[in-house]
Design an enzyme around this catalytic site. Structure first.
Site, mmCIF file in Angstrom:
data_model
loop_
_atom_site.group_PDB
_atom_site.id
_atom_site.type_symbol
_atom_site.label_atom_id
_atom_site.label_comp_id
_atom_site.label_asym_id
_atom_site.label_seq_id
_atom_site.Cartn_x
_atom_site.Cartn_y
_atom_site.Cartn_z
ATOM 1 N N SER A 143 0.860 -1.194 0.000
ATOM 2 C CA SER A 143 0.000 0.000 0.000
ATOM 3 C C SER A 143 0.891 1.238 0.000
ATOM 4 C CB SER A 143 -0.852 -0.032 1.276
ATOM 5 O OG SER A 143 -1.465 1.214 1.526
ATOM 6 N N TYR A 156 -3.627 -0.599 10.187
ATOM 7 C CA TYR A 156 -3.465 -0.821 8.746
ATOM 8 C C TYR A 156 -2.051 -0.401 8.318
ATOM 9 C CZ TYR A 156 -4.548 -0.732 3.735
ATOM 10 O OH TYR A 156 -4.545 -0.965 2.380
#
Ligand code: NAP
Length: 251
Positions: A143, A156
């Site tokens: 990510s 996250y």
């Protein structure tokens, strides 16, 4: 030239294949010739249909990767389908949003279990099988938050930094043994995962304005990178994190 990117005869295991990026990646790998084993917590009929529409073969496996022992069980079941896995895409992932001071232990462990522990365990389990075959391609989905801190998503961000680290760690150990381990870091992609951000007009406008290509990505935008990292074309690419972000990291 085609054979360099061909996945004919290859079997790919894709987690989180029911929708979003995993669905796009599954269809892309099938287009290049791979037989796809897709994993989700519930039916994957929609992805099966999309894979079959491009002439591919799709097998569905139901698994909740937050559960203890799920990754090991899944690896065994997936290998049993065709007797081999050539490509593993660790894509399943979740996000929980809250101010850091209110972020609960429950949310923390839920995110870390799926995004980090399951990725490690599947790399280890399926990777061990690939080492026996002296051949395999592992693609972990990282990510922008493998590099940046993000907002209100501490678990996250921690898990995606870990995905980057795991990718390099496994790559170092297995590169000389025929198993390549790389990652794709998608930018801002329009899926269920990012729906709350797109619903926030101000945030959506800011993010879109910072993407040099001027638009959010789609699941189809990941197909080329996935085919490249799954195919012979990337045989000398190892421990790399490939940004597919419309230029976000350069802006
Ligand atoms: P999504 O649309 O929310 O889809 C998530 C997928 O993960 C679904 O297939 C879901 O299966 C599966 N999944 C969730 N929890 C699971 C569990 N416990 N066990 C097994 N499967 C589980 O998300 P997405 O945007 O496509 O994201 C896919 C990956 O890309 C994630 O790792 C995410 O962090 C990463 N990513 C996304 C973006 C973005 O902008 N969207 C950017 C960078 C990275 P069910 O349908 O069965 O729940």
């Amino acid at each position: 030239m085609d054979s360099l990117f061909s996945l004919n005869g290859k079997v790919a295991l894709v987690t989180g294949a029911s929708r979003g990026l995993g669905q796009g990646i599954s269809v892309g790998l099938a287009k290049a010739g791979a037989e796809v084993i897709g994993v989700g917590t519930r039916t994957l009929q929609d992805t099966k249909q999309k894979v079959e529409e491009v002439g591919g073969t799709f097998h569905e496996l139901i698994s909740d990767l937050s559960e203890k022992g799920a990754a090991e069980k899944l690896a065994g079941e997936a290998i049993a389908i065709r007797g081999r896995i050539d490509v593993l895409v660790n894509n399943a992932g979740i996000i929980r949003r809250s101010d850091a001071k209110d972020f609960s232990n429950e949310d923390w462990f839920e995110v870390i279990d799926v995004n980090q522990h399951a990725v490690f365990q599947l790399c280890r389990e399926v990777g061990t099988h690939m080492l026996e075959n002296k051949s395999g391609k592992i693609i972990n989905i990282a990510s922008m938050l493998s590099y940046q801190g993000g907002l209100k998503v501490p678990a996250y961000t921690a898990s995606k930094h870990a995905v980057a680290g795991l990718t390099k760690s496994f790559a170092n150990e297995w590169g000389s043994k025929g198993v390549n381990v790389n990652a794709i870091a998608p930018g801002y992609m329009a899926t269920d995962n990012t729906a709350p951000i797109r619903e926030n007009e101000e945030r959506n406008a800011y993010i879109t304005s910072r993407i040099p290509q001027g638009r959010w990505g789609t699941p189809d935008d990941l197909q080329g990178a996935a085919i490249f990292l799954a195919s012979d074309a990337s045989d000398y690419v190892n421990g790399h994190i490939l940004n597919v972000d419309g230029g976000w990291m350069s802006s």
